[in-house]
Enzyme design. Structure first.
Site, PDB file in Angstrom:
ATOM      1  N   SER A  70       0.857  -1.185   0.000  1.00  0.00           N
ATOM      2  CA  SER A  70       0.000   0.000   0.000  1.00  0.00           C
ATOM      3  C   SER A  70       0.895   1.238   0.000  1.00  0.00           C
ATOM      4  CB  SER A  70      -0.929  -0.005   1.222  1.00  0.00           C
ATOM      5  OG  SER A  70      -1.808   1.108   1.191  1.00  0.00           O
ATOM      6  N   GLY A  72       1.122   3.581  -2.391  1.00  0.00           N
ATOM      7  CA  GLY A  72       0.359   4.763  -2.775  1.00  0.00           C
ATOM      8  C   GLY A  72       1.067   5.675  -3.757  1.00  0.00           C
ATOM      9  N   CYS A 133      -4.278   1.299 -10.251  1.00  0.00           N
ATOM     10  CA  CYS A 133      -3.397   1.049  -9.128  1.00  0.00           C
ATOM     11  C   CYS A 133      -4.271   0.846  -7.897  1.00  0.00           C
ATOM     12  CB  CYS A 133      -2.435   2.215  -8.919  1.00  0.00           C
ATOM     13  SG  CYS A 133      -1.046   1.763  -7.860  1.00  0.00           S
TER      14      CYS A 133
END
Length: 308
Positions: A70, A72, A133
């Site tokens: 994760s 980002g 994503c």
């Protein structure tokens, strides 16, 4: 030695293995321990037009045969990349034919357009358009799910893209075949798939999701058979109109050869780099050894052979 060269979008790559986005830094970090000259390419960390700090909280979790991330899309932004990381990549790859791929994400079409224009002017070899994503809370994933949305963003970027355009597809797509066809119709020069799979994990002590965004991206050997199926479908859907680059859990030469036999022009290696920093070089060597052992002189002899 066998001929490992791959012709991709007008460029001859030294080998079929490309270091995947987000798993190999900018190549510079691996340059002292990996012979970058044997790689087909190095894909940059996922970039956005403007800098992004990335996600807060936990970012990585190891799972059986995989990794959930994760991150980002933490990155310094396209302009910083062009001024700093790109020159360093070029220096590290000097004297090689290894391609530079710039992976570009975005939260809106306008960001994709401006980012792509800047990268093309900077002279990267290929732009890899990340239209999905799953570890980004806002933006990105919607473009990778519905063919109509993908077609819109790809066609807009195609108008401003003066470099070969590779579209990186999501396993969350409603229909992989339709998505592949839509991206090609919109102007994609090549496809790469798949991106990470949407996943979840629960912290038993906190009794809460591990990741702040709840869902995050699963990669690694656990996803490979599914990724291989999707690459097979994409290759069939485009029927030779554009090359397809396969990725998803590749950790050995045998893994890579399966994707090539399914019709992939080349492969990308991602999560395996974390377990073995030499993975890309090792996988290239294992492909070469298999070819020698089986009397295969060129990858063209076996590309797509499993399709009959």
């Amino acid at each position: 030695m066998s001929n490992l060269h791959v012709s991709l979008l007008g460029k001859t790559l030294p080998g079929p293995v490309i270091a995947a986005s987000g798993t190999f830094g900018y190549g510079v970090e691996y340059g002292e321990i990996v012979d970058l000259g044997v790689l087909g390419g190095v894909c940059s960390k996922g970039l956005t037009l403007n800098p992004k700090y990335g996600n807060e909280g936990e970012r990585l979790l190891e799972t059986p045969s995989g990794l959930i991330n994760s991150i980002g899309l933490q990155n310094p932004g396209v302009r910083h990349f062009i001024d700093n990381e790109l020159p360093a990549m070029r220096a590290a790859l000097a004297g090689t034919d290894t391609a530079i791929l710039a992976n570009l994400g975005g939260g809106c079409i306008e960001d994709y357009e401006e980012g792509c224009e800047l990268l093309c002017r900077a002279g990267v070899d290929f732009v890899e358009l990340n239209i999905s994503c799953p570890n980004v809370k806002h933006g990105g994933i919607a473009y990778g799910v519905k063919p109509e949305s993908a077609k819109e963003v790809v066609s807009r970027v195609r108008r401003v893209c003066s470099r070969p355009l590779i579209v990186k597809m999501s396993p969350q797509a409603e229909d992989i075949g339709r998505m592949a066809a839509a991206c090609v119709e919109a102007g994609a020069d090549a496809l790469s798939l798949v991106n990470t799979f949407q996943a979840c994990a629960i912290d038993l002590e906190k009794r809460r999701p591990v990741f702040n965004n709840i869902f995050a991206g699963l990669s690694g050997p656990a996803v490979r058979p599914i990724a291989l199926r999707m690459v097979w479908q994409a290759v069939g859907a485009v029927d030779g109109a554009v090359p397809v680059i396969g990725l998803g859990g590749i950790a050995s030469g045998e893994d890579a050869l399966q994707f090539i036999m399914a019709g992939a022009a080349a492969v990308q290696v991602g999560t395996a780099n974390f377990a073995d920093p030499h993975a890309c070089q090792r996988i290239t060597r294992e492909i070469d050894q298999w070819m020698d052992a089986h009397g295969v002189n060129s990858l063209d002899e076996i590309r797509g052979c499993a399709r009959g």
